[in-house]
Design a protein around this motif. Sequence first.
Motif, PDB file in Angstrom:
ATOM      1  N   PHE A  41       0.844  -1.107   0.168  1.00 61.91           N
ATOM      2  CA  PHE A  41       0.021   0.069   0.071  1.00 61.91           C
ATOM      3  C   PHE A  41       0.894   1.158  -0.040  1.00 61.91           C
ATOM      4  CE2 PHE A  41      -2.558  -2.953   2.539  1.00 61.91           C
ATOM      5  CZ  PHE A  41      -3.672  -3.213   1.617  1.00 61.91           C
ATOM      6  N   LEU A  90       4.011   1.148   2.133  1.00 64.12           N
ATOM      7  CA  LEU A  90       4.113   0.003   3.321  1.00 64.12           C
ATOM      8  C   LEU A  90       3.717  -1.239   2.495  1.00 64.12           C
ATOM      9  CD1 LEU A  90       2.481   0.417   6.610  1.00 64.12           C
ATOM     10  CD2 LEU A  90       1.307  -1.167   5.164  1.00 64.12           C
ATOM     11  N   ALA A 142       2.537  -4.527   3.357  1.00 59.71           N
ATOM     12  CA  ALA A 142       1.631  -5.123   4.169  1.00 59.71           C
ATOM     13  C   ALA A 142       1.620  -6.885   4.300  1.00 59.71           C
ATOM     14  CB  ALA A 142       0.077  -4.940   3.958  1.00 59.71           C
ATOM     15  N   PRO A 177       1.074 -10.185  15.497  1.00 62.22           N
ATOM     16  CA  PRO A 177       0.761  -8.820  15.960  1.00 62.22           C
ATOM     17  C   PRO A 177      -0.159  -8.230  15.182  1.00 62.22           C
ATOM     18  CG  PRO A 177       3.139  -9.108  15.916  1.00 62.22           C
ATOM     19  CD  PRO A 177       2.575 -10.352  15.292  1.00 62.22           C
ATOM     20  N   ASN A 178      -0.872  -7.178  15.695  1.00 64.88           N
ATOM     21  CA  ASN A 178      -1.606  -6.190  15.104  1.00 64.88           C
ATOM     22  C   ASN A 178      -0.821  -5.544  13.911  1.00 64.88           C
ATOM     23  OD1 ASN A 178      -4.079  -6.383  16.243  1.00 64.88           O
ATOM     24  ND2 ASN A 178      -3.667  -5.027  18.088  1.00 64.88           N
ATOM     25  N   GLY A 179      -1.517  -5.424  12.936  1.00 63.23           N
ATOM     26  CA  GLY A 179      -0.673  -4.918  11.589  1.00 63.23           C
ATOM     27  C   GLY A 179       0.058  -5.778  10.933  1.00 63.23           C
ATOM     28  N   ALA A 180       0.159  -6.990  11.256  1.00 65.73           N
ATOM     29  CA  ALA A 180       1.017  -8.107  10.588  1.00 65.73           C
ATOM     30  C   ALA A 180       0.635  -8.332   9.302  1.00 65.73           C
ATOM     31  CB  ALA A 180       1.148  -9.535  11.625  1.00 65.73           C
ATOM     32  N   GLY A 181      -0.641  -8.108   8.836  1.00 65.19           N
ATOM     33  CA  GLY A 181      -1.047  -8.335   7.554  1.00 65.19           C
ATOM     34  C   GLY A 181      -2.124  -9.438   7.429  1.00 65.19           C
ATOM     35  N   LYS A 182      -2.753  -9.929   8.601  1.00 62.45           N
ATOM     36  CA  LYS A 182      -3.689 -11.041   8.628  1.00 62.45           C
ATOM     37  C   LYS A 182      -4.775 -10.905   7.731  1.00 62.45           C
ATOM     38  CE  LYS A 182      -3.760 -10.782  13.236  1.00 62.45           C
ATOM     39  NZ  LYS A 182      -2.948  -9.682  13.526  1.00 62.45           N
ATOM     40  N   THR A 183      -5.675  -9.699   8.167  1.00 59.86           N
ATOM     41  CA  THR A 183      -6.682  -9.375   7.548  1.00 59.86           C
ATOM     42  C   THR A 183      -6.285  -9.083   6.031  1.00 59.86           C
ATOM     43  OG1 THR A 183      -7.772  -8.577   9.363  1.00 59.86           O
ATOM     44  CG2 THR A 183      -8.673  -7.644   7.210  1.00 59.86           C
ATOM     45  N   THR A 184      -5.288  -8.466   5.636  1.00 63.01           N
ATOM     46  CA  THR A 184      -4.808  -8.336   4.145  1.00 63.01           C
ATOM     47  C   THR A 184      -4.793  -9.498   3.438  1.00 63.01           C
ATOM     48  OG1 THR A 184      -3.696  -6.447   4.824  1.00 63.01           O
ATOM     49  CG2 THR A 184      -3.160  -7.161   2.601  1.00 63.01           C
TER      50      THR A 184
HETATM   51  N1  LIG Z   1      -6.422  -0.478   2.346  1.00 61.76           N
HETATM   52  C1  LIG Z   1      -5.190  -0.046   2.909  1.00 61.76           C
HETATM   53  N2  LIG Z   1      -4.486   0.871   2.496  1.00 61.76           N
HETATM   54  C2  LIG Z   1      -3.612   1.076   3.195  1.00 61.76           C
HETATM   55  N3  LIG Z   1      -2.976   0.469   3.985  1.00 61.76           N
HETATM   56  C3  LIG Z   1      -3.547  -0.686   4.727  1.00 61.76           C
HETATM   57  C4  LIG Z   1      -4.846  -1.096   3.960  1.00 61.76           C
HETATM   58  N4  LIG Z   1      -5.321  -2.049   4.720  1.00 61.76           N
HETATM   59  C5  LIG Z   1      -4.219  -2.425   5.641  1.00 61.76           C
HETATM   60  N5  LIG Z   1      -3.174  -1.744   5.596  1.00 61.76           N
HETATM   61  C6  LIG Z   1      -2.202  -1.493   6.414  1.00 61.76           C
HETATM   62  O1  LIG Z   1      -1.428  -2.922   6.213  1.00 61.76           O
HETATM   63  C7  LIG Z   1      -0.846  -3.351   7.395  1.00 61.76           C
HETATM   64  C8  LIG Z   1      -1.269  -4.546   7.913  1.00 61.76           C
HETATM   65  O2  LIG Z   1      -2.747  -4.421   8.042  1.00 61.76           O
HETATM   66  P1  LIG Z   1      -3.869  -5.617   8.362  1.00 61.76           P
HETATM   67  O3  LIG Z   1      -3.731  -6.859   7.427  1.00 61.76           O
HETATM   68  O4  LIG Z   1      -5.234  -5.123   8.962  1.00 61.76           O
HETATM   69  O5  LIG Z   1      -2.988  -6.355   9.810  1.00 61.76           O
HETATM   70  P2  LIG Z   1      -3.692  -7.209  10.984  1.00 61.76           P
HETATM   71  O6  LIG Z   1      -5.014  -7.764  10.504  1.00 61.76           O
HETATM   72  O7  LIG Z   1      -2.566  -8.412  11.019  1.00 61.76           O
HETATM   73  O8  LIG Z   1      -3.974  -6.431  12.193  1.00 61.76           O
HETATM   74  C9  LIG Z   1      -1.207  -2.263   8.393  1.00 61.76           C
HETATM   75  O9  LIG Z   1      -0.151  -1.425   8.742  1.00 61.76           O
HETATM   76  C10 LIG Z   1      -2.386  -1.359   7.988  1.00 61.76           C
HETATM   77  O10 LIG Z   1      -2.522  -0.175   8.441  1.00 61.76           O
END
Ligand SMILES: Nc1ncnc2c1ncn2[C@@H]1O[C@H](COP(=O)(O)OP(=O)(O)O)[C@@H](O)[C@H]1O
Length: 233
Positions: free
Chosen positions: A17, A20, A22, A41-48
């Motif tokens: 992104f 960054l 992810a 950890p939070n922000g590790a990329g799991k949801t991505t």
């Molecule tokens: N659509 C997006 N645009 C910009 N940055 C994003 C977006 N989605 C996630 N991020 C960033 O990517 C990183 C991973 O996020 P995320 O996958 O939500 O982590 P997790 O689910 O492990 O907490 C974070 O730094 C988050 O801020």
Amino acid sequence: MAVATDELALHHITVRFGGLTALDDVSLRVAPGKVVGVIGPNGAGKTTLFNVICGFVPPTEGTLTLDGRDWRPRPHHLSRLGIARTLQGVGQFAGMTVLENVMVGVRGRRAEAEALAALDRCGVAKYAATYPGALPYAIRKRIELARALASKPRVLMLDEPAGGLDTDEIRWLGDLIKEIGTTVLLVEHHMDLVMSVCDEILVLDFGKPIALGTPAEISTNERVTEAYLGTPA
Ligand SMILES: Nc1ncnc2c1ncn2[C@@H]1O[C@H](COP(=O)(O)OP(=O)(O)O)[C@@H](O)[C@H]1O
Ligand SMILES: [Mg+2]
């Protein structure tokens, strides 16, 4: 010798992104019927990672395969392909009854029966005619699970299903995941749950895969303990 085909696989997936990263060169093979956990950890990329599989986020690099064939996921194809996902939190429509909410993802004449069966399986059939807004959080999490199960998915993706649940609810959830029989991808913070239900666990740290292994291997992995579980005080 027969080689088992992975149901779902990520091959060297990178997601950026802007500046960054992810996800950074993540590969994962998910065999049919397995429960695979993704932790970090939070922000590790799991949801991505989930969003890549759902087609919400296109990978910057890398490919996916479904049943061994190249696959470009699209959100509106998921249900036809038998892939269902619960959202982090609860995402029900307030203006619809619980039953109507669960029926949203189910097609065909038997939609109502399937929806009721899924609610029953999740122990919340008695709320079918109520509106979800007023129900306790734990009940709504169960409804969210019933919504995903009602479409009889072959791959079930759960994003922090235990968030906000108490110990008894988490134990119930663990038992359900173990007996579901479908392939499960589980993003979760509750380590007890992850360790008790997963066949395999992928550990992400700042988008990088730092470990992949069985719960026993992961819980004794030094990099994991340092990055995620925290070094003993
Ligand atoms: N659509 C997006 N645009 C910009 N940055 C994003 C977006 N989605 C996630 N991020 C960033 O990517 C990183 C991973 O996020 P995320 O996958 O939500 O982590 P997790 O689910 O492990 O907490 C974070 O730094 C988050 O801020
Ligand atoms: Mg997340």
